[in-house]
Design an enzyme around this catalytic site. Structure first.
Site, PDB file in Angstrom:
ATOM      1  N   ASP A 188       4.355   0.433  12.183  1.00 51.30           N
ATOM      2  CA  ASP A 188       3.187  -0.240  11.601  1.00 51.30           C
ATOM      3  C   ASP A 188       3.090  -1.713  12.010  1.00 51.30           C
ATOM      4  OD1 ASP A 188       2.519   2.116  10.403  1.00 51.30           O
ATOM      5  OD2 ASP A 188       3.252   1.589   8.419  1.00 51.30           O
TER       6      ASP A 188
ATOM      7  N   ARG B 184      -8.684  -0.704   4.226  1.00 54.23           N
ATOM      8  CA  ARG B 184      -7.809   0.356   3.709  1.00 54.23           C
ATOM      9  C   ARG B 184      -6.441  -0.213   3.358  1.00 54.23           C
ATOM     10  NH1 ARG B 184      -7.001   5.335   7.290  1.00 54.23           N
ATOM     11  NH2 ARG B 184      -5.708   5.689   5.473  1.00 54.23           N
TER      12      ARG B 184
ATOM     13  N   CYS C 225      -5.043  12.364  13.089  1.00 55.30           N
ATOM     14  CA  CYS C 225      -5.865  11.170  12.975  1.00 55.30           C
ATOM     15  C   CYS C 225      -5.739  10.407  14.280  1.00 55.30           C
ATOM     16  CB  CYS C 225      -5.472  10.330  11.762  1.00 55.30           C
ATOM     17  SG  CYS C 225      -3.974   9.404  11.955  1.00 55.30           S
TER      18      CYS C 225
ATOM     19  N   ARG D 263       0.216  14.380  13.602  1.00 56.42           N
ATOM     20  CA  ARG D 263       0.754  14.217  12.252  1.00 56.42           C
ATOM     21  C   ARG D 263       0.815  15.519  11.445  1.00 56.42           C
ATOM     22  NH1 ARG D 263      -1.481   8.566   9.923  1.00 56.42           N
ATOM     23  NH2 ARG D 263       0.412   8.727   8.697  1.00 56.42           N
TER      24      ARG D 263
ATOM     25  N   LYS E  19       0.838  -1.212   0.000  1.00 57.54           N
ATOM     26  CA  LYS E  19       0.000   0.000   0.000  1.00 57.54           C
ATOM     27  C   LYS E  19       0.868   1.255   0.000  1.00 57.54           C
ATOM     28  CE  LYS E  19      -1.784   1.499   4.066  1.00 57.54           C
ATOM     29  NZ  LYS E  19      -1.526   2.886   4.495  1.00 57.54           N
ATOM     30  N   ASN E  20       1.816   1.316   0.931  1.00 56.85           N
ATOM     31  CA  ASN E  20       2.553   2.572   1.119  1.00 56.85           C
ATOM     32  C   ASN E  20       3.615   2.823   0.046  1.00 56.85           C
ATOM     33  OD1 ASN E  20       0.945   3.140   3.255  1.00 56.85           O
ATOM     34  ND2 ASN E  20       2.445   2.586   4.836  1.00 56.85           N
TER      35      ASN E  20
ATOM     36  N   ARG F 145      -5.089  10.508   4.608  1.00 59.88           N
ATOM     37  CA  ARG F 145      -4.095  11.555   4.849  1.00 59.88           C
ATOM     38  C   ARG F 145      -3.031  11.605   3.757  1.00 59.88           C
ATOM     39  NH1 ARG F 145      -0.871  12.527   7.856  1.00 59.88           N
ATOM     40  NH2 ARG F 145      -1.460  14.405   8.907  1.00 59.88           N
TER      41      ARG F 145
HETATM   42  N1  EPU Z   1       6.102  14.617  11.294  1.00 57.57           N
HETATM   43  C1  EPU Z   1       6.242  15.950  11.635  1.00 57.57           C
HETATM   44  N2  EPU Z   1       6.239  16.868  10.619  1.00 57.57           N
HETATM   45  C2  EPU Z   1       6.118  16.527   9.314  1.00 57.57           C
HETATM   46  C3  EPU Z   1       5.996  15.160   8.973  1.00 57.57           C
HETATM   47  C4  EPU Z   1       5.993  14.219   9.991  1.00 57.57           C
HETATM   48  O1  EPU Z   1       6.345  16.295  12.792  1.00 57.57           O
HETATM   49  O2  EPU Z   1       6.125  17.415   8.463  1.00 57.57           O
HETATM   50  C5  EPU Z   1       6.108  13.592  12.363  1.00 57.57           C
HETATM   51  C6  EPU Z   1       4.824  12.789  12.458  1.00 57.57           C
HETATM   52  O3  EPU Z   1       3.831  13.455  13.210  1.00 57.57           O
HETATM   53  C7  EPU Z   1       5.302  11.507  13.100  1.00 57.57           C
HETATM   54  C8  EPU Z   1       6.709  11.341  12.520  1.00 57.57           C
HETATM   55  O4  EPU Z   1       7.069  12.624  12.018  1.00 57.57           O
HETATM   56  O5  EPU Z   1       5.388  11.691  14.493  1.00 57.57           O
HETATM   57  C9  EPU Z   1       6.829  10.351  11.386  1.00 57.57           C
HETATM   58  O6  EPU Z   1       5.769  10.522  10.474  1.00 57.57           O
HETATM   59  P1  EPU Z   1       5.903  10.263   8.910  1.00 57.57           P
HETATM   60  O7  EPU Z   1       5.770  11.565   8.207  1.00 57.57           O
HETATM   61  O8  EPU Z   1       7.085   9.426   8.612  1.00 57.57           O
HETATM   62  O9  EPU Z   1       4.573   9.405   8.638  1.00 57.57           O
HETATM   63  P2  EPU Z   1       3.750   9.457   7.311  1.00 57.57           P
HETATM   64  O10 EPU Z   1       4.658   9.694   6.180  1.00 57.57           O
HETATM   65  O11 EPU Z   1       2.569  10.328   7.484  1.00 57.57           O
HETATM   66  C10 EPU Z   1       4.025   6.922   6.695  1.00 57.57           C
HETATM   67  C11 EPU Z   1       3.109   5.755   6.457  1.00 57.57           C
HETATM   68  C12 EPU Z   1       2.504   5.336   7.791  1.00 57.57           C
HETATM   69  C13 EPU Z   1       3.650   4.949   8.724  1.00 57.57           C
HETATM   70  C14 EPU Z   1       4.625   6.120   8.872  1.00 57.57           C
HETATM   71  C15 EPU Z   1       5.845   5.783   9.706  1.00 57.57           C
HETATM   72  C16 EPU Z   1       2.340   6.165   4.213  1.00 57.57           C
HETATM   73  C17 EPU Z   1       1.221   6.526   3.311  1.00 57.57           C
HETATM   74  N3  EPU Z   1       2.079   6.166   5.522  1.00 57.57           N
HETATM   75  O12 EPU Z   1       3.216   7.954   7.244  1.00 57.57           O
HETATM   76  O13 EPU Z   1       1.705   4.194   7.525  1.00 57.57           O
HETATM   77  O14 EPU Z   1       3.142   4.605   9.988  1.00 57.57           O
HETATM   78  O15 EPU Z   1       5.072   6.542   7.577  1.00 57.57           O
HETATM   79  O16 EPU Z   1       6.519   4.701   9.159  1.00 57.57           O
HETATM   80  O17 EPU Z   1       3.434   5.849   3.753  1.00 57.57           O
HETATM   81  C18 EPU Z   1      -0.047   2.656   7.901  1.00 57.57           C
HETATM   82  O18 EPU Z   1       0.220   2.131   6.803  1.00 57.57           O
HETATM   83  O19 EPU Z   1      -0.819   2.117   8.738  1.00 57.57           O
HETATM   84  C19 EPU Z   1       0.572   3.942   8.254  1.00 57.57           C
HETATM   85  C20 EPU Z   1       0.083   4.740   9.195  1.00 57.57           C
END
Ligand code: EPU
Length: 420
Positions: free
Chosen positions: A307, A399, A118, A123, A22-23, A94
């Site tokens: 995850d 999802r 969320c 996030r 998915k990701n 998101r």
């Molecule tokens: N963060 C910030 N500022 C930003 C971006 C992130 O503070 O501008 C913080 C977030 O709040 C969090 C940390 O950085 O505390 C890491 O978040 P990240 O941005 O890496 O998460 P994401 O990119 O929104 C992806 C996956 C998630 C997975 C996370 C961590 C996708 C679509 N989603 O989310 O997947 O948990 O990386 O590995 O790639 C899932 O599949 O169930 C899922 C939630």
């Protein structure tokens, strides 16, 4: 809303095939916005989040077709008409924020609803915005939307204050068409980031260093389309079946996966006593009669993935002794704990740590969770609980897990979807 009912107690045995990630699929499908050609993708999982992405791309003016049986998707983004990702589409997923970088790169402007928090945490997307701004975009936050404009993005040397997966992906997609060189420092090293870089390079981008913490992107004038680009296997689905096999003391062969993406998870599951063999694209796991307790701390890749935290916690809830699970990525990712407790688990949460005292057995109950991986953890708990467990709000599972109940049925679990 559909529910999943499980009668616990059967060890899993047999073979399971892993779907596309998915990701990885989400950013790769979005990257089709960067070219006006027709792109085709293979091994695209049939998931709600994929359909939400295709709806969003269609709204933006792309022509999208998906064959869910063949797992093939075609996206032609020739006539992009609408640089706006509206609230109604973004609130469903998101990851829609991923269109921001490509839209600004291709059209010079974008208006994307702010995703908001969320169930698992606040996030924020401040780093996505800061990076784009350093690449020359003017950013404004208005009426719940982020508006970004740039005549032509320019290369930048950007340091991420913390590791962000979609942040790295968004800026990488913005940088491929920017003028000059972009260096992303403290970039995410997840396999999904590497997969996106591979897809972009297959379209003519010049990206080096994906999979390390420094990614260098030399902007190019334009990209061409890709043909039959294959999505990598889902490492979190793989890990979920690994835990299921160990938990039910079963013997499962997981096929079509990439064990090299699961070093930390395989290491921890081996420490619990399960026997694991791996080949190039398969893993065989045999659960041990008694499960040893093992501590886990979630970290960015190559550390233990957040995850997989909820699923691993189920394993520890029936292990011998005490284990400590620390969640360092998201501030509220223990939402499954109260439901596991209702099933008889002995778990105490303090700050970002959960202390789990293994119990001999869990007992079935009606449960629900408002997050994808927490829901998966409850299905796993149902597989070993005494009696019947009903997991509600199954749309969370849909999802991110393709036909989860069918895959478990094939392995001998007594599990069914009850359609409303
Ligand atoms: N963060 C910030 N500022 C930003 C971006 C992130 O503070 O501008 C913080 C977030 O709040 C969090 C940390 O950085 O505390 C890491 O978040 P990240 O941005 O890496 O998460 P994401 O990119 O929104 C992806 C996956 C998630 C997975 C996370 C961590 C996708 C679509 N989603 O989310 O997947 O948990 O990386 O590995 O790639 C899932 O599949 O169930 C899922 C939630």
């Amino acid at each position: 809303m559909d529910q999943i009912r499980i009668e616990g107690g059967n060890p899993l045995n047999g073979v399971v095939e892993i779907s596309g990630a998915k990701n990885a699929a989400l950013p790769i499908l979005v990257s089709a916005l960067l070219t006006d050609g027709c792109n085709t993708y293979q091994n695209v999982p049939d998931l709600r989040d994929i359909h939400s992405t295709l709806n969003l791309l269609t709204h933006l003016g792309a022509d999208c077709r998906m064959d869910p049986i063949a797992h093939e998707t075609t996206i032609c983004a020739k006539g992009l008409i609408e640089p706006e990702a509206p609230y109604d589409l973004v609130r469903k997923m998101r990851a829609s924020i991923l269109v921001l970088g490509p839209l600004v790169a291709r059209l010079g402007k974008a208006r994307v609803s702010l995703p908001g928090g969320c169930a698992i945490g606040a996030r924020p997307i401040n780093l996505h915005l800061k990076g784009l701004s350093e690449m020359g975009a003017a950013i404004e936050l208005k009426h719940g939307y982020v508006e970004a404009r740039a005549e032509h993005l320019k290369g930048a040397d950007f340091y991420f204050d913390l590791v962000t997966v979609t942040g790295t992906e968004n800026l990488m997609m913005a940088a491929v068409l920017a003028k000059g060189k972009t260096v992303l420092r403290n970039a995410a090293r997840e396999p999904e980031v590497v997969a996106l870089a591979d897809a972009l390079n297959a379209m003519g981008a010049q990206i080096e260093g994906a999979g390390t913490s420094v990614i260098t992107i030399h902007g190019v004038e334009g990209l061409h389309s890709v043909d039959s680009f294959r999505i990598i296997p889902d490492r979190i689905e793989t890990g979920t079946f690994l835990v299921a096999a160990a938990l039910t003391r079963g013997q499962v062969e997981i096929r079509g996966c990439d064990p090299s993406h699961l070093d930390a998870v395989l290491h921890k599951i081996r420490l619990t006593g399960a026997e694991i063999e791996t080949g190039e694209n398969w893993i065989r796991v045999a659960g041990a009669p008694s499960i040893h307790s093992v501590d886990v701390k979630t970290l960015p890749y190559p550390g233990f993935p957040t995850d997989m935290q909820a699923q691993f916690m189920v394993l520890m809830s029936v292990a011998e002794g005490l284990s400590l699970i620390s969640e360092t990525i998201f501030e509220n990712r223990f939402i499954h704990v109260s439901e596991l407790r209702r099933m008889g688990a002995d778990i105490t949460v303090s700050g970002n740590s959960a202390l789990i005292k293994g119990v001999p057995k869990l007992s079935g109950a009606p449960v629900m969770a408002s997050d994808l991986r927490a829901s998966a953890c409850l299905v796993l708990a149902g597989l070993i609980a005494e009696g019947s467990t009903t997991v509600q709000r199954v749309y969370h599972l849909d999802r991110g897990y393709e036909a989860m109940e069918k895959k478990f049925q094939k392995l001998g679990a007594v599990i069914e979807r009850i359609q409303e």
